[in-house]
Design a protein around this motif. Structure first.
Motif, short mmCIF file in Angstrom:
data_model
loop_
_atom_site.label_atom_id
_atom_site.label_comp_id
_atom_site.label_asym_id
_atom_site.label_seq_id
_atom_site.Cartn_x
_atom_site.Cartn_y
_atom_site.Cartn_z
N HIS A 279 7.76 42.74 43.31
CA HIS A 279 8.41 41.77 44.32
C HIS A 279 8.52 42.29 45.78
CE1 HIS A 279 10.18 40.33 40.37
NE2 HIS A 279 10.28 41.31 40.23
N LYS A 280 9.06 41.27 46.36
CA LYS A 280 9.16 41.67 47.95
C LYS A 280 10.66 41.57 48.04
CE LYS A 280 5.07 42.19 49.35
NZ LYS A 280 4.51 43.19 49.98
N VAL A 281 11.18 42.26 49.00
CA VAL A 281 12.48 42.02 49.48
C VAL A 281 12.81 40.79 50.39
CG1 VAL A 281 14.29 43.15 51.23
CG2 VAL A 281 12.77 44.81 50.17
N HIS A 282 13.92 40.20 49.97
CA HIS A 282 14.06 38.96 50.39
C HIS A 282 13.80 38.62 52.13
CE1 HIS A 282 16.35 35.27 51.08
NE2 HIS A 282 16.17 34.84 49.61
N GLU B 139 17.57 43.08 54.99
CA GLU B 139 16.97 44.45 55.53
C GLU B 139 17.56 45.33 54.44
OE1 GLU B 139 18.51 44.89 59.35
OE2 GLU B 139 17.87 43.01 60.28
N PHE B 140 16.53 46.12 53.77
CA PHE B 140 16.62 47.01 52.77
C PHE B 140 16.26 48.44 53.34
CE2 PHE B 140 15.37 48.53 48.09
CZ PHE B 140 16.55 49.09 48.09
N TYR B 141 17.19 49.26 53.59
CA TYR B 141 17.11 50.56 54.16
C TYR B 141 17.17 51.64 53.00
CZ TYR B 141 17.88 48.33 58.73
OH TYR B 141 17.91 47.33 59.68
N ALA C 11 7.23 46.97 49.09
CA ALA C 11 8.02 45.89 48.75
C ALA C 11 8.79 45.54 50.11
CB ALA C 11 9.03 46.05 47.75
N GLY C 12 8.77 46.15 51.05
CA GLY C 12 9.50 45.62 52.28
C GLY C 12 10.63 46.51 52.85
N ALA C 13 10.80 47.65 52.22
CA ALA C 13 11.91 48.36 52.41
C ALA C 13 11.64 49.26 53.72
CB ALA C 13 12.11 49.26 51.53
N LYS C 14 12.60 49.54 54.51
CA LYS C 14 12.83 50.33 55.68
C LYS C 14 13.11 51.69 55.59
CE LYS C 14 14.01 45.87 58.22
NZ LYS C 14 12.75 45.81 59.09
N PRO C 15 12.22 52.66 55.87
CA PRO C 15 12.60 54.18 55.67
C PRO C 15 13.46 54.64 56.85
CG PRO C 15 10.20 53.96 56.64
CD PRO C 15 10.63 52.35 56.21
N LEU C 16 14.45 55.38 56.42
CA LEU C 16 15.01 56.32 57.35
C LEU C 16 14.91 57.87 57.10
CD1 LEU C 16 18.34 54.14 57.17
CD2 LEU C 16 16.62 54.27 58.92
N VAL D 172 21.39 47.31 43.56
CA VAL D 172 21.11 46.97 44.99
C VAL D 172 19.74 46.76 45.05
CG1 VAL D 172 20.59 48.64 47.14
CG2 VAL D 172 22.81 48.83 45.73
N ALA D 173 18.77 47.22 44.43
CA ALA D 173 17.22 46.91 44.57
C ALA D 173 17.25 45.68 44.11
CB ALA D 173 16.34 47.77 43.56
N ALA D 174 17.68 45.02 43.04
CA ALA D 174 17.81 43.74 42.46
C ALA D 174 18.13 42.77 43.50
CB ALA D 174 18.19 43.64 41.26
N SER D 175 19.32 43.22 43.96
CA SER D 175 20.21 42.28 45.17
C SER D 175 19.10 42.07 46.40
CB SER D 175 21.32 42.79 45.39
OG SER D 175 22.14 42.91 44.54
N ALA D 176 18.62 43.07 46.91
CA ALA D 176 17.64 43.15 47.75
C ALA D 176 16.52 42.17 47.67
CB ALA D 176 16.97 44.47 48.31
N VAL D 177 15.98 41.94 46.45
CA VAL D 177 14.87 41.11 46.26
C VAL D 177 15.54 39.39 46.07
CG1 VAL D 177 13.23 40.38 44.44
CG2 VAL D 177 13.36 42.75 45.11
#
Length: 680
Positions: free
Chosen positions: A355-358, A362-364, A388-393, A441-446
């Motif tokens: 899947h991809k982040v919606h 913004e998914f951190y 999937a589009g998550a932003k790493p910190l 959280v992951a499901a909601s991000a998508v």
């Protein structure tokens, strides 16, 4: 939907002479120093402790300046102290970098174990590196020290003065709190996680049932809880109001450490074949006749996925209910010491894979430590999240405490696998923050809204189950004769008894600003006379005219909540009052009180009796005509009316000579200076 079994109240008159110890008391016994011969410690006792380890993070430099200000030059035991940098690791300003350099240089000079920015969150490091180890007592100058209980280490927070004291002398004090037994029955249904357990507990028992308690988790339901779940639950006992959250020593925990051996190699100084074998052969547990203040029971099989919020950990709502509300989100977070271990990242990656982040989200993501990130990269979970589009910190705290990138803006909604969603903590005070498991959280991000993993497969969220829980409160009858258990030695200069008229301040949650107005907090030149004059001013402007030196304040529950200002304690002392009684205290206020030589007693029955007497009164400050006498030698409190009629008699915690010495010397800093002078 909720079914609550009948709340029960029973009474115990178990003599301390024949009483067993719970696991919390046994660990404290091991790390208490200066006890009289054959003295067994119990809840309520004040003890001096020499913890196995003391961790500080970005606040290490303020601790160091306090340490140096006490006249200390060399850390008492550099194997006891650990410094990590984790809170503001994204801040590259010269001011922050200078602070970080100061901490690192101090650690090198003192030979202290030091972990730089990027190595990870201090609590995770303390567990990974075996400082917080089963059956030891480990403290930290951070509120989430409770996390260590997930591996059977008694972890509890301290304030900066305590940390400086430990650096200088190896010791500080602790009053052993009442211990609540939380029994977990049954087995978690599929799709329900450790995060759901603690979110449900915070939401269902949300009337301060465990405020300032130590918690011990027991029950057959624990056997199938992974250690990572236990760490998440222990971590958030802080939000539940507890001072510690301790899990038992069992086979799953031993197996966890055997796996750590494979990760760390054979020569680790703390986690090695010898220490793990000793752990396997020494599964200490509570005595059968141990005493608990409360017994809470939850049937794990009755739980569903739960979400905390918005903006409160005391509000928990089922995923089923929130999913139906179609709440759009702007940001999602998989960060912090709560849910950023390998199993959390893997669980989120399994949900998000394919899947991809919606586009509106913004998914951190940030690993709890650099080791966790390495492991996540090795198994491919980290790359799955990024693809999937998550932003790493960087491995560290960051947005959980409102620092760095990705904070919530005005009007935004966020869902996070962290531990706190206080209003404004993760950004704007006009944003909404929810807490959930990594999977949700992951499901909601998508999905772009609050929802469950099953929805990604086109299935509806399962219906909410009916939670089954109960609570039993156990406490001694206060009107019964108190059994003698031997006298308490009293040091020269310390009073054998403390007495005075009770002054009722009839409110709960009197905060530190109500006790000492904030406008004076940062004025360092205010004389004691002025502090005495403004004491309790924001609570009641008539307080000063209604009270006199020698009076004893009695108030409701959670007295001294709020900020950590020490003047909340010192202004009461300036007013000539040496003792405050309450139903319960804010933990930081309690520590600041003793650290500044103000004594406190928790006597819930007494405040309840006074509230019944003055029911209907709107007077804020009342001279009660009841007089309290605390007999230090007998560890006993008596309350009588003006004619001498006995109203209440109660056993209280023993005030040992170690703590008396702190009070005699004017507080913890005075005691530390005295100890340092002995060495010179």
């Amino acid at each position: 939907m909720l079914r609550i079994s009948q709340i029960k109240r029973s009474f115990s008159t178990t003599s301390t002479l024949f009483r067993g110890q719970n696991l919390t008391e046994k660990i404290v016994q091991k790390y208490a120093v200066g006890l009289p011969p054959n003295k067994k410690v119990f809840s309520g006792d004040y003890v001096t402790i020499k913890p196995a380890h003391c961790m500080s993070h970005d606040n290490s430099w303020p601790v160091a300046t306090k340490f140096l200000g006490l006249g200390a030059k060399k850390v008492k035991d550099n194997r006891q102290v650990v410094c990590t940098l984790d809170h503001d690791v994204q801040n590259k300003s010269e001011k922050n970098l200078e602070k970080y350099r100061n901490i690192e240089n101090f650690a090198k000079e003192q030979g202290i174990d030091f972990y730089p920015a990027g190595r990870g969150i201090g609590h995770q490091i303390m567990i990974e590196e075996g400082y917080a180890f089963p059956l030891n007592l480990t403290v930290a100058s951070d509120s989430h020290s409770n996390t260590y209980g997930g591996v059977g280490s008694l972890g509890t927070p301290i304030v900066r003065t305590d940390a400086a004291s430990i650096w200088a002398t190896g010791q500080t004090w602790w009053q052993i709190p009442p211990v609540a037994k939380v029994e977990l029955k049954g087995e978690l249904p599929a799709g329900v996680t450790g995060k759901d357990i603690i979110v449900a507990l915070c939401g269902e028992f949300n009337k301060d049932e465990v405020l300032n308690h130590a918690i011990e988790f027991v029950g057959e339901g624990i056997k199938k809880l992974p250690v990572d779940y236990r760490l998440t639950i222990a971590n958030m006992t802080t939000e539940w109001g507890a001072l510690s959250g301790l899990f038992p020593i069992d086979e799953p925990l031993v197996e966890f450490y055997k796996q750590r051996l494979e990760r760390l190699g054979p020569n680790h100084p703390r986690i090695n074949e010898k220490t793990v074998e000793e752990l396997s052969n020494n599964k200490v547990k509570s005595d059968d006749n141990a005493v608990y203040a409360k017994h809470l029971v939850v049937d794990l099989s009755s739980l569903s996925p739960y979400i905390s919020g918005p903006n409160s950990v005391k509000v928990s709502t089922s995923l089923n209910e929130l999913s139906a509300q179609n709440i759009a989100i702007n940001k999602a977070y998989l960060v912090s010491c709560t849910n950023s271990r390998l199993s959390d990242i893997q669980a989120a990656a399994d949900i998000i894979k394919g899947h991809k982040v919606h586009p509106n989200v913004e998914f951190y993501v940030a690993a709890a430590s650099s080791l966790v990130q390495q492991d996540a990269e090795q198994v491919g979970a980290w790359q799955t999240m990024l693809e999937a589009g998550a932003k790493p910190l960087p491995a560290g705290c960051g947005p959980c405490i409102g620092l760095g990138a990705g904070l919530l803006k005005d009007g935004e909604v966020g869902i996070s696998a962290t531990n706190r969603n206080f209003k404004g903590r993760m950004g704007s005070k006009d944003a909404l923050a929810y807490l959930a498991s990594p999977e949700v959280v992951a499901a909601s991000a998508v999905l772009g809204r609050i929802g469950g993993p099953e929805e990604l497969q086109g299935k509806p969220v399962e219906p909410t189950r009916e939670i089954v829980k109960s609570i039993e409160v156990t406490q001694p009858k206060q009107t019964e004769a108190v059994e003698e258990t031997g006298g308490v030695e009293v040091l020269e200069g310390f009073p054998k008894s403390i007495q005075g008229e009770l002054i009722l301040c009839n409110a709960d949650n009197i905060n530190t600003d109500g006790i000492y107005p904030g406008k004076y907090t940062y004025q360092d030149d205010i004389p004691k006379s002025k502090m005495a004059e403004v004491c309790m001013e924001n609570y009641d402007s008539q307080f000063h005219s209604k009270t006199k030196p020698g009076d004893i304040i009695i108030s409701g529950y959670n007295f001294g909540t709020g900020s950590s200002r020490e003047q909340a304690a010192t202004c009461i002392l300036a007013r000539g009052m040496k003792l405050v009684v309450a139903g319960s205290f804010g933990n930081i206020f309690s520590r600041n009180s003793i650290n500044n030589a103000l004594l406190t007693l928790e006597i819930p029955d007494l405040i309840n009796m006074l509230r019944e007497k003055y029911q209907g009164s709107d007077e804020l400050t009342i001279r009660t005509g009841w007089f309290l006498k605390w007999d230090v030698t007998k560890a006993q409190v008596q309350v009588a009316d003006v004619e001498g009629n006995l109203i209440l008699q109660q056993k209280v915690g023993e005030l040992g000579t170690n703590l008396q010495d702190i009070i005699v010397k004017g507080g913890l800093e005075g005691w530390v200076k005295g100890e340092l002078q002995k060495e010179n």
